[in-house]
Design a protein around this motif. Structure first.
Motif, short mmCIF file in Angstrom:
data_model
loop_
_atom_site.label_atom_id
_atom_site.label_comp_id
_atom_site.label_asym_id
_atom_site.label_seq_id
_atom_site.Cartn_x
_atom_site.Cartn_y
_atom_site.Cartn_z
N GLU A 119 45.55 28.24 38.27
CA GLU A 119 44.90 29.88 37.42
C GLU A 119 43.08 29.27 36.98
N ASN A 120 43.85 27.09 36.70
CA ASN A 120 42.53 27.07 35.96
C ASN A 120 41.37 26.84 37.41
N LYS A 121 41.40 26.89 38.33
CA LYS A 121 41.08 26.76 39.50
C LYS A 121 40.13 28.10 39.65
N LEU A 122 41.33 28.65 40.01
CA LEU A 122 40.62 30.59 40.17
C LEU A 122 40.23 31.08 38.89
N LYS A 123 40.01 30.08 37.71
CA LYS A 123 39.05 30.93 36.55
C LYS A 123 38.12 30.65 36.61
N SER A 134 25.98 38.21 38.38
CA SER A 134 25.74 38.64 37.32
C SER A 134 26.17 39.77 37.75
N LYS A 135 27.39 40.05 37.84
CA LYS A 135 28.34 41.31 38.21
C LYS A 135 30.23 40.86 37.11
N ASN A 136 30.63 41.38 37.00
CA ASN A 136 32.12 41.80 36.53
C ASN A 136 32.77 40.85 37.88
N VAL A 137 33.57 40.33 37.63
CA VAL A 137 34.30 39.69 38.73
C VAL A 137 35.23 39.59 38.95
N ASN A 138 36.58 40.28 39.99
CA ASN A 138 37.92 40.45 40.00
C ASN A 138 38.07 39.84 41.35
N LEU A 139 38.95 38.64 41.22
CA LEU A 139 38.81 37.66 42.21
C LEU A 139 40.34 37.53 42.00
#
Length: 181
Positions: A119-123, A134-139
């Motif tokens: 989870e830390n790496k994903l963040k 410069s956008k909201n990211v949905n990973l």
């Protein structure tokens, strides 16, 4: 990105017909559900695209499957039926999701790895992509053991392939080029 002009126009009209953000958010959730349902069911896609099945039967089936859609989303199905374009419902939903995300500044990002990422790496990756776009990211993290190691990062239409599988393929191609010369 799938691109069907007619479906794109219907999706654009649907987005414009949403009077406020709450309606557009509800329609977005509906269209996301429709898109995912079609992505998961090849049989449904074949059924909707069939020239043998009556359009009224297609509409009836779609109404049964998607009985929880809001009023605006159901009116889209009726309009597509009226205009004899019910077979575009899946393409319209996919186009709407793309248009909505662009409208509100969301960016879909797919990270494909051989193993699940913490989870830390994903963040951390999400924050880097957020700074770059410069956008909201949905990973989304997709695990695919076929890439052996490394990762593939897909941001919109751009893809960065740092997988071992890709690197081995490039190395193999270099050896083939050397042996030919």
């Amino acid at each position: 990105m799938i691109y069907n002009r007619v479906a794109f126009r219907y999706a654009k009209a649907l987005l414009l017909s949403c009077e406020d953000n709450t309606k557009s958010k509800a329609v977005f959730e509906d269209m996301s559900l429709v898109k995912e349902t079609f992505n998961q069911s090849e049989e449904l896609k074949l059924f909707i695209d069939s020239k043998v099945v009556k359009d009224s039967d297609k509409l009836s089936t779609l109404n049964t499957i998607f009985s929880d859609l809001n009023k605006l989303s159901k009116s889209l199905m009726k309009l597509l039926m009226k205009n004899r374009r019910i077979d575009l419902f899946d393409d319209v939903s996919a186009s709407f999701v793309i248009l909505y995300n662009k409208h509100v500044g969301n960016q879909e990002v797919l990270l494909t790895t051989a193993n699940a990422v913490t989870e830390n790496k994903l963040k951390e990756i999400e924050n880097i992509v957020k700074k770059l776009t410069s956008k909201n990211v949905n990973l989304t993290n997709l695990v695919d053991e076929n890439i052996v190691g490394g990762f593939v990062l897909r941001v919109g239409d751009l893809q960065y392939n740092a997988s071992f599988k890709d690197q081995l393929k490039k190395l193999e191609q270099e050896f083939l080029n050397i042996s030919i010369q």
